[in-house]
Scaffold this motif. Structure first.
Motif, short mmCIF file in Angstrom:
data_model
loop_
_atom_site.label_atom_id
_atom_site.label_comp_id
_atom_site.label_asym_id
_atom_site.label_seq_id
_atom_site.Cartn_x
_atom_site.Cartn_y
_atom_site.Cartn_z
N ARG A 1 -9.91 1.00 -14.46
CA ARG A 1 -10.12 0.76 -13.16
C ARG A 1 -10.54 -0.68 -13.01
O ARG A 1 -11.47 -1.15 -13.43
N GLU A 2 -10.03 -1.50 -11.96
CA GLU A 2 -10.38 -2.84 -11.89
C GLU A 2 -10.16 -3.14 -10.46
O GLU A 2 -9.04 -2.81 -9.75
N ASP A 3 -11.12 -3.61 -9.68
CA ASP A 3 -11.04 -3.87 -8.13
C ASP A 3 -10.77 -2.28 -7.50
O ASP A 3 -9.84 -2.56 -6.36
N GLY A 4 -11.25 -1.39 -8.12
CA GLY A 4 -10.91 -0.02 -7.15
C GLY A 4 -9.69 0.53 -7.69
O GLY A 4 -9.27 1.70 -7.01
N GLU A 5 -8.73 -0.31 -8.45
CA GLU A 5 -7.31 0.44 -8.87
C GLU A 5 -7.10 0.50 -10.30
O GLU A 5 -7.67 -0.36 -11.04
N LEU A 6 -6.42 1.53 -10.62
CA LEU A 6 -6.25 1.60 -12.14
C LEU A 6 -4.95 0.62 -12.37
O LEU A 6 -4.02 0.49 -11.73
N ARG A 7 -5.27 -0.05 -13.66
CA ARG A 7 -4.31 -0.84 -13.99
C ARG A 7 -3.87 -0.60 -15.66
O ARG A 7 -4.84 -0.16 -16.32
#
Length: 764
Positions: free
Chosen positions: A301-307
């Motif tokens: 999770r990065e900046d609230g989103e999964l990548r």
């Protein structure tokens, strides 16, 4: 203890003497000296019928100095002392070739496109025991030409089984299987003479949880799988023995695969466990391996989103998150192998130093925890399938074998049919499965199990099977413990998931003051646990799905090890994709404590088991301590992904308070369990299998049915559902519904464990 010696007889087969127990069939005696007699209808687990006549032999002396005037079917003749048998002299060979000629007279010449081609007993025996040329000439070669019999094809005898009638040799294997093994009398032989063929009784679809076995035992290509039909040939496939992963029975299977793709699964031959039979779930439910929802790479999770992330990055972030945690709860779930569960236990106790670990992703209780530590983890003498068949009586409580443990169901039914085994079942009503087992049903409403168990008086040699559902019935498991101690009965604990027994052995359960799964979730919502490691848990299976989802939001850091995208992975900070059973080697520990080792079948780069993921995670943890943030810096280095979210759990408390008051106002007690085929995610992908699932219905008493009508609305503290109603021999204040056959299931969409519900006519 003295045993009566087995009486034997000695006979001569093709010049070789053989001694066998009295009553042994001639065809079995021949097998013991390596003489293979051709056959189609014969099967060692089915009663003899002598239908195909292919096993004709010449008996020159029946043991009384006189022979039979004509060849006899060796699959129906018991061996006799002094008997002389010839299986391949001129008389026997001519009889076998003649039968083969009759069978081939109407058989279609479609071997190249037949699913049985390449593994067909008819092909093999036509070469070894038939004529090299046919006397049935085609019409264009003269007036004596013969036109083969034909039928419409294929005929769907069920959504997942198709019948090519002209291939049928009327061996009656399928009809005998349906009648004798699962007791589902859906297949029959119809018509007579040259028009005889297999059909369904009353033109109704063949409905059985074990229907796929008729495909495998069919000696020709008459019965085929709707999903596998025309997809592959045996010589295209690589076959690997394995173990079924859908329940705790440990059935042996054979996995046939091609170019890294599983094409079909067949029953393995294991006389000690499943003999030669498996459930349709074990046979057909493998398309989830190819699901579009399958996870293929790690995510962070990065900046609230999964990548997407590399494995190295994912391990680094996960290790940092664990080191920054204050308290960690570990929820391994029940699908893992013994090796996986040991890795979770090692991570929790040796690395994280916590006893907050619990594999149970379902309703549970502190009483059950104590029971498991004493009777399962304490390594008592195991109960085996053989013990079930040899028992004086088998008591079943908190378990519906046909739905929850198919192999146990078949072995109990077999023992009841063959030896008259007495089966006593504590159940809210008499199910179809209990009827087929000949069980004596002690009608027991939910919550009354403890009293019913305490009232039992067991004879010597009894076996008690306790299902996991007893965990939600106060006092039930304590009553079971007291019963077996008082009577000396053997005790077997039967969970639903393949990895549950191994999880207990691996100590994935709180031992000394640790929190259980429900307490871990409550502690997370209360802010006492800030990090969760979760493997293969579906929130909708847990005691309180809403509380579980709240915990996912409340936790500062979540690590998910999962096969496919779920609500857990969507909320996690680090997601590790893990290998399914076909892509890893491992061990399942069955309900009878038998270790079932299976190999890796398909090698797929980047596919790691839970154990491999956790091992590498620990290696990263131990190798870079200086690079990882300390717990004092956790608020700075690993900020919560839900900083703006509400951090109190007062809402959850309010829900529970409302639930408590709700319970007191409801009149009906709710009984429920999962059907074998339902909305489970590991059954996705096979539409034909899904079409055979039993419909979701509510079962009520005759009096209630007369009051509410054929359609009912059931309302609980978590929602409502409207279902067709059916009458059962159930108490007037009890209603039964399937646990996962509608909506998100009972626990998420209807009612909390142990609560009561309202039942009213739907007016539809």
């Amino acid at each position: 203890m003295t045993t009566t010696p087995v009486k034997t007889v000695t006979l001569t087969i093709d010049g070789q003497q053989v001694t066998v127990p009295e009553g042994t069939l001639v065809i079995r005696a021949a097998e013991q000296i390596g003489v293979q007699i051709p056959r189609f209808c014969d099967h060692p687990l089915l009663t003899p019928v002598g239908a195909c006549r292919q096993c004709l032999v010449d008996i020159t002396d029946a043991g009384n100095g006189r022979g039979f005037p004509k060849p006899q079917a060796s699959c129906t003749i018991p061996a006799a002392d002094g008997m002389i048998v010839y299986t391949q002299n001129d008389k026997a060979a001519k009889a076998q070739a003649g039968i083969m000629e009759f069978l081939l007279l109407n058989h279609p010449l479609d071997c190249p496109v037949c699913d049985k081609g390449g593994e067909c007993p008819l092909q093999n025996q036509a070469m070894s025991n038939g004529y090299t040329e046919t006397r049935a000439l085609p019409p264009e070669q003269g007036e004596s030409g013969y036109i083969k019999r034909t039928f419409p094809k294929p005929i769907p005898v069920s959504p997942n089984i198709l019948l090519d009638r002209e291939r049928c040799v009327s061996c009656a294997r399928c009809t005998r299987f349906a009648d004798q093994i699962p007791g589902d009398k859906g297949l029959v032989l119809i018509e007579r003479g040259g028009q005889q063929q297999v059909g369904t009784a009353d033109d109704e679809p063949f409905s059985s949880y074990f229907s796929g076995n008729v495909i495998q035992i069919c000696p020709v290509g008459a019965l085929t799988s709707a999903e596998y039909r025309f997809r592959a040939r045996p010589f295209d496939l690589v076959s690997t023995p394995s173990v079924a992963e859908h329940d705790a029975c440990g059935a042996a299977i054979r996995v046939d695969h091609r170019h890294g793709t599983v094409m079909r699964r067949l029953a393995g031959n294991d006389p000690l466990v499943n003999e030669e039979w498996i459930t349709d779930k074990d046979r057909f439910a493998f398309q989830y391996l190819l699901s579009e929802h399958r996870l293929r790479y790690p995510m962070i999770r990065e900046d609230g989103e999964l990548r997407p992330a590399s494995w190295v990055e994912a391990f680094s972030v996960a290790a940092a998150g664990l080191r920054a945690s204050g308290a960690v709860g570990v929820l391994p779930g029940g699908r893992g192998t013994l090796e996986d569960q040991r890795a979770y236990a090692f991570l929790a106790r040796k690395v994280l130093g916590t006893d907050d670990i619990d594999f149970r992703s379902r309703p549970l209780s502190a009483e059950e925890t104590a029971f498991l530590l004493k009777h399962v983890d304490g390594a008592p003498p195991p109960v085996t399938y053989a013990d079930l068949e040899a028992a004086s009586v088998v008591v079943i409580a908190g378990l519906e074998p046909e739905d929850e443990a198919g192999t146990i169901f078949l072995r109990l039914r077999k023992a009841n049919r063959e030896t008259g085994l007495k089966i006593v079942a504590l159940s809210p009503f008499t199910t179809w499965g209990l009827q087929k087992m000949g069980a004596e049903v002690v009608r027991t409403a939910p919550g009354d199990e403890a009293a019913a168990i305490a009232a039992l008086d067991l004879p010597e040699g009894a076996v008690v099977l306790a299902g996991e559902r007893l965990a939600t019935s106060p006092g039930a498991l304590t009553a079971v413990s007291e019963l077996v101690e008082k009577s000396g009965a053997k005790l077997g604990w039967v969970p639903r998931r393949a990895g549950d027994r191994g999880a207990v052995r691996a100590r994935c359960i709180p031992q000394t003051g640790g929190r259980d799964a429900d307490q871990i979730i409550a502690a997370t919502n209360a802010g006492e646990i800030d990090t969760l490691v979760i493997g293969g848990v579906d929130p909708d299976d847990t005691s309180d799905p809403a509380a579980f989802r709240t915990a996912l939001r409340q936790a500062r850091f979540v690590i998910s090890l999962e096969l496919r995208e779920t609500d857990v992975t969507r909320s996690a900070d680090v997601v590790f994709p893990v290998a399914p059973v076909t892509e890893k080697a491992g061990t399942f520990v069955t309900w009878e404590s038998r270790e079932r080792i299976f190999p890796q079948i398909i090698e797929r780069p980047g596919s790691l088991s839970d154990a491999e993921v956790l091992t590498r995670l620990v290696e990263v943890w131990e190798s870079t301590p200086d690079a990882l943030p300390s717990s004092a810096d956790s608020s700075r280095t690993m900020p919560s992904r839900h900083e703006s979210a509400e951090t109190t759990n007062s809402g959850v408390g309010v829900i529970r308070d409302e639930s408590a008051s709700f319970v007191t106002s409801r009149r009906f007690r709710l009984a429920t369990w999962k059907l074998m085929l339902d909305n489970g995610v590991m059954q996705e992908g096979d539409k034909a299998l899904a079409a055979t699932a039993r419909p979701a219905v509510a079962r009520v008493s005759q009096a209630v049915f007369e009051r509410v009508g054929p359609t009912v609305t059931i309302t609980g503290d978590r929602g409502s559902v409207t279902l067709p109603a059916e009458v059962a021999d159930i108490d007037d204040d009890v209603v039964w519904v399937p646990a996962n056959s509608f909506g998100k299931g009972v626990l998420a969409s209807l009612a909390s464990p142990g609560s009561k519900v309202d039942v009213e006519g739907a007016g539809v």
